[in-house]
Design a protein around this motif. Structure first.
Motif, PDB file in Angstrom:
ATOM      1  N   LYS A  74       0.828  -1.211   0.000  1.00 43.19           N
ATOM      2  CA  LYS A  74       0.000   0.000   0.000  1.00 43.19           C
ATOM      3  C   LYS A  74       0.862   1.261   0.000  1.00 43.19           C
ATOM      4  N   HIS A  96      -9.328   3.125 -12.618  1.00 35.27           N
ATOM      5  CA  HIS A  96     -10.283   2.801 -11.554  1.00 35.27           C
ATOM      6  C   HIS A  96      -9.999   1.426 -10.954  1.00 35.27           C
ATOM      7  N   PHE A  97      -9.594   0.510 -11.804  1.00 36.45           N
ATOM      8  CA  PHE A  97      -9.239  -0.843 -11.338  1.00 36.45           C
ATOM      9  C   PHE A  97      -8.094  -0.753 -10.327  1.00 36.45           C
ATOM     10  N   GLY A  99      -7.092   1.938  -8.695  1.00 43.39           N
ATOM     11  CA  GLY A  99      -7.559   2.712  -7.537  1.00 43.39           C
ATOM     12  C   GLY A  99      -8.328   1.836  -6.557  1.00 43.39           C
ATOM     13  N   ASP A 100      -9.175   0.959  -7.092  1.00 49.92           N
ATOM     14  CA  ASP A 100      -9.951   0.050  -6.237  1.00 49.92           C
ATOM     15  C   ASP A 100      -9.039  -0.912  -5.486  1.00 49.92           C
ATOM     16  N   LEU A 101      -8.040  -1.459  -6.210  1.00 48.60           N
ATOM     17  CA  LEU A 101      -7.143  -2.437  -5.580  1.00 48.60           C
ATOM     18  C   LEU A 101      -6.313  -1.792  -4.471  1.00 48.60           C
ATOM     19  N   TYR A 102      -5.911  -0.532  -4.677  1.00 55.48           N
ATOM     20  CA  TYR A 102      -5.050   0.137  -3.693  1.00 55.48           C
ATOM     21  C   TYR A 102      -5.859   0.905  -2.649  1.00 55.48           C
ATOM     22  N   GLY A 103      -7.187   0.803  -2.732  1.00 55.92           N
ATOM     23  CA  GLY A 103      -8.033   1.408  -1.719  1.00 55.92           C
ATOM     24  C   GLY A 103      -8.075   2.927  -1.749  1.00 55.92           C
ATOM     25  N   VAL A 104      -7.967   3.519  -2.932  1.00 54.13           N
ATOM     26  CA  VAL A 104      -8.109   4.975  -3.040  1.00 54.13           C
ATOM     27  C   VAL A 104      -9.562   5.312  -2.713  1.00 54.13           C
ATOM     28  N   PRO A 105      -9.822   6.291  -1.813  1.00 54.11           N
ATOM     29  CA  PRO A 105     -11.214   6.582  -1.443  1.00 54.11           C
ATOM     30  C   PRO A 105     -12.105   6.785  -2.671  1.00 54.11           C
ATOM     31  N   GLU A 106     -13.252   6.137  -2.646  1.00 52.77           N
ATOM     32  CA  GLU A 106     -14.138   6.160  -3.822  1.00 52.77           C
ATOM     33  C   GLU A 106     -14.592   7.573  -4.185  1.00 52.77           C
ATOM     34  N   LEU A 109     -11.533   9.180  -6.043  1.00 53.99           N
ATOM     35  CA  LEU A 109     -10.913   8.431  -7.149  1.00 53.99           C
ATOM     36  C   LEU A 109     -11.201   8.999  -8.546  1.00 53.99           C
TER      37      LEU A 109
END
Lengths: 243, 563
Positions: A74, A96-97, A99-106, A109
């Motif tokens: 992370k 977005h893929f 961002g989702d995997l690394y837990g970027v706030p939705e 993002l």
């Protein structure tokens, strides 16, 4: 920020990395150079948690990559030397893929992804399938995606390969800006000019061993050169100096 | 000629150096397994043809007509397969292979590059058809007690037969590639080819070829003979091959040699035409193939492309991995178009049940219906194994060189594999249950068999899918140009053997108690205490086997992938 202790990697009987020890401070841009097959990519892959070490450890921000890979990853943004990505996704979907995997706030993002795509001149291509991108565009997309989660450490393998002059300048500026903001960059490169121009310190690896470490001036001293550039010091230290 | 041989040599060296590769041990085992499976198919084909032809020969007056019809159908099928396979292979070899950039940078004349690639394509597309045509021709020779002349002609006929089909394919590809980019042609041809194969399978099955051995089912003898004696066009290569073989069987040496020479001369003429056309069209098409696939899919601006919005209760990482999996699969036309083929096979599978002549059987229909229903569970599971082998086993390999993204991400491989598992498990469970329920309805089985079939498929499907994911992860091929071929690797074969073993184990465990229950039910008795104990133990073991078949392969795959 990065601690490498006694790091060793064997591929069967071949010793790719031989008891490597390194310490990189926060905010430092560290250059890792060496001839082909010296062990650069192997070291980078172990640091990024892609490869397991035979012996020794690599810690990022105090977290051991082998013991707590998820937490360590992370903190890392990894940029490989070859831009392999999912060709059937669009640039925007890929961002977005990641961002989702690394837990970027939705909530942040979409704006962040859009901003990075713009900064890397990919915004107009955001909704095209990646299979239609050029090599340089894919490389830029990977760099952009690696910055999406604001990593503390950027591990970069040959960042300038495939980039045009404008892209190279863009990446150089971004790297400098990141280190000015306290981010740490560990960069492997074959381009001695870029290493000399950008890096605070440089390590030379040869046959898996760290044979020299320091600023360009320090490396010259180690190579017993009174003057000359990094190229001469490199060739002297790696024994490739025919002159 | 030397240049052409040099261009082909890397292929030979790769084959020769295979033994030096790190996975040479696996390669030998794979070769051995392939040899065993191939030999089994080969002997099976020979045996079936031998039995059928022996039966035909025993049918007075029509025997020879039936044999001729069968041979013409076989030749036509081989030719169609060779042409289709030739199109796909030559398209890849001439326009899409990764090494073409290097090949075209070499100081070699383009027509030589074309010939070298065509030779490779011909070998790749025809070796299997040749191998499996041998038992057919051999069975004709044995049944008709042919001499060495027939075998010589049969062997010689195969050469121009393969050359002509390959040359027709390459000519078509050359012409179309000059107009359309090769990447799109592949999609187009794969799609058209599949539609063609589906149509062929359906037409062949719906024609009910089993009626050929039952003249009574024809309205009249005249109609029957008319159906049998339709001969092929004299301009078709299939007719030359067919005539040559039958003339050789009948010891008509001159006529057989004439047909052979006709085939050889046609192949030679086509070769010169292909090289001539390639001179002006090949490089043009190759250049077109290199152009960027720009705007293949341009969407309206969609800032948050979530196609799975309603599924927000699922963790975010899981959702995004699943969405990526579905998108990459559906956007690759070469992948999902094969679903048509599967759909056709399922239609044929179900159709077979609808035309089973149960009323003609000597055994009581209720026995037969339930026996078929029981076997049907195994058959449905084997259909599932085939689908899993094609789509699920290569799922990890399909990550390709982009797998570094997963390795570098803060993500556990266990989760990555379980997401893949569920993405495939859910639709495959629906497919398998639809298959078993519809075939059981067609068989009109008892409610007990219906429930048993549904439960068995429900329990075995996760195991089969997990075996596919687990072994696909344990033996991945991230560098293959075509990951779907990874199922022919050592790991793929291991998966198929274990999946088949797993199905057999479940069937064997269930067979005894089910038989006892069935007999007791027919005779209006209840099961005795020992029979009840046996039933509970057997079904308990089935449950354990099903759980282990999920847990163990998934763990094995995760462990191997982490190494």
């Amino acid at each position: 920020m990065i601690e490498i202790k006694n790091l060793t990697k064997k591929y069967g009987k071949k010793l790719a990395v031989d008891h490597l020890n390194l310490s990189i401070a926060k905010g430092e841009l560290f250059g890792f150079i060496g001839p082909n097959g010296a062990g650069k990519t192997t070291t980078l892959h172990i640091m990024a948690g892609i490869l397991g070490a035979t012996e020794g450890s690599a810690t990022i921000g105090g977290i051991d990559v082998a013991e707590e890979p998820k937490r360590a990853k992370k903190l890392i943004g990894f940029i490989p030397d070859r831009p392999f990505v999912y060709e059937k996704l669009t640039g925007s979907e890929f961002m977005h893929f990641i961002g989702d995997l690394y837990g970027v706030p939705e909530a942040t993002l979409p704006a962040k992804a859009e901003d990075l795509l713009m900064r890397f001149s990919l915004y107009d291509w955001a909704n095209h399938l990646i299979e239609s991108y050029s090599h340089g565009m894919k490389q830029r997309l990977i760099i952009a995606s690696a910055l999406l989660h604001d990593p503390e450490v950027l591990i970069v393998d040959e960042p300038m390969v495939g980039l045009d002059p404008a892209g190279i300048r863009m990446v150089k500026t971004i790297f400098r800006k990141l280190t000015d903001n306290g981010k740490t960059i560990f960069m492997s490169t074959h381009s001695l000019e870029i290493a000399e121009e950008l890096c605070d310190r440089i390590g030379i690896i040869h046959n898996g061993r760290l044979i020299a470490l320091g600023t360009t001036g320090d490396l010259r001293t180690t190579a017993r050169l009174k003057e000359g550039d990094l190229e001469e010091a490199f060739l002297r230290l790696t024994g490739k100096d025919d002159s | 000629m030397n240049e052409i041989l040099s261009l082909i040599s890397p292929r030979w060296f790769s084959f020769k150096n295979g033994g030096m590769a790190q996975n040479a041990g696996n390669r030998r085992i794979r070769f051995f397994l392939f040899a065993v499976i191939g030999a089994a198919f080969w002997l099976g084909a020979f045996f079936i043809f031998y039995r059928v032809l022996t039966y035909f020969r025993g049918v007075e007056e029509f025997g020879d007509i039936l044999s001729r019809k069968l041979l013409s159908m076989v030749i036509m099928t081989f030719f169609s397969l060779l042409v289709f396979s030739g199109i796909i292979t030559s398209l890849s070899k001439l326009y899409l292979s990764r090494d073409l950039i290097l090949i075209h940078s070499l100081p070699v004349e383009r027509f030589r590059i074309f010939i070298a690639r065509w030779i490779e394509s011909t070998i790749d597309s025809s070796w299997m058809a040749v191998l499996f045509s041998i038992p057919v021709f051999l069975s004709y020779g044995v049944v008709y007690q042919a001499g060495p002349f027939y075998y010589g002609i049969a062997g010689m006929t195969l050469i121009p037969f393969c050359l002509i089909s390959s040359l027709l394919s390459v000519l078509l590809v050359l012409i179309v590639a000059a107009v359309l980019p090769a990447g799109r042609i592949r999609t187009l041809f794969v799609f058209m080819g599949l539609v063609f194969v589906v149509a062929l399978i359906l037409a062949f099955r719906l024609m009910r070829p089993e009626r050929l051995v039952n003249p009574e089912s024809f309205a009249s003898l005249v109609l029957y003979l008319q159906e049998m004696e339709i001969s092929g066009s004299p301009f078709l290569p299939t007719t030359w091959a067919f005539d040559g073989l039958f003339h050789a069987l009948a010891n008509q040496h001159a006529a057989a040699l004439f047909d052979l020479v006709l085939s050889l001369s046609a192949a030679a003429a086509l070769f010169y035409i292909a090289v001539w056309i390639a001179g002006s069209l090949y490089f043009k098409g190759y250049t077109k193939a290199q152009t960027s696939a720009e705007k293949l899919l341009v969407r309206k601006k969609a800032p948050r492309p979530h196609c799975v919005r309603p599924l927000t209760i699922i963790p975010r990482t899981t959702r995004t991995l699943a969405a990526k999996e579905v998108r990459t699969l559906l956007r690759d036309q070469t992948q999902w178009t094969q679903l048509f083929l599967i759909a056709a096979l399922i239609v044929v599978y179900l159709y077979n049940f609808s035309v089973l002549p149960m009323e003609q059987a000597k055994i009581r229909p209720i026995y037969l219906q339930n026996l078929f229903s029981f076997l049907n569970m195994g058959l449905a599971a084997f259909v599932l194994v085939a689908v899993v082998a094609r789509f699920v086993y290569p799922a990890v390999s399909c990550e390709g060189d982009a797998f570094w993204i997963i390795r570098a991400a803060p993500l556990e491989l266990r989760m990555f594999l379980w997401v893949k598992f569920f993405v495939y498990y859910l639709p495959l469970l629906v497919l398998a249950e639809v298959l078993i329920v519809s075939s059981n309805i067609l068989l009109q089985v008892t409610p007990f068999m219906m429930v048993l079939s549904i439960a068995t498929i429900f329990l075995t499907t996760p195991g089969i899918v997990a075996l596919g994911i687990g072994f696909g992860a344990a033996y991945p091929d991230f560098h293959s140009e075509n990951p779907s071929q990874s199922v022919t690797s050592f790991g793929g074969l291991l998966f198929m053997l274990l999946a088949a073993g797993f199905i057999l184990l479940v069937i064997v465990l269930e067979a005894g108690p089910v038989y006892q229950f069935f007999i007791a039910d027919i005779h209006g008795r209840t099961l005795s205490a020992p029979q009840m104990v046996r039933l509970i133990i057997s079904f308990g073991l089935v449950l354990v086997a099903c759980i282990l078949s999920v847990v163990l392969p998934m763990r094995f795959g995760q462990r191997r992938l982490s190494e």
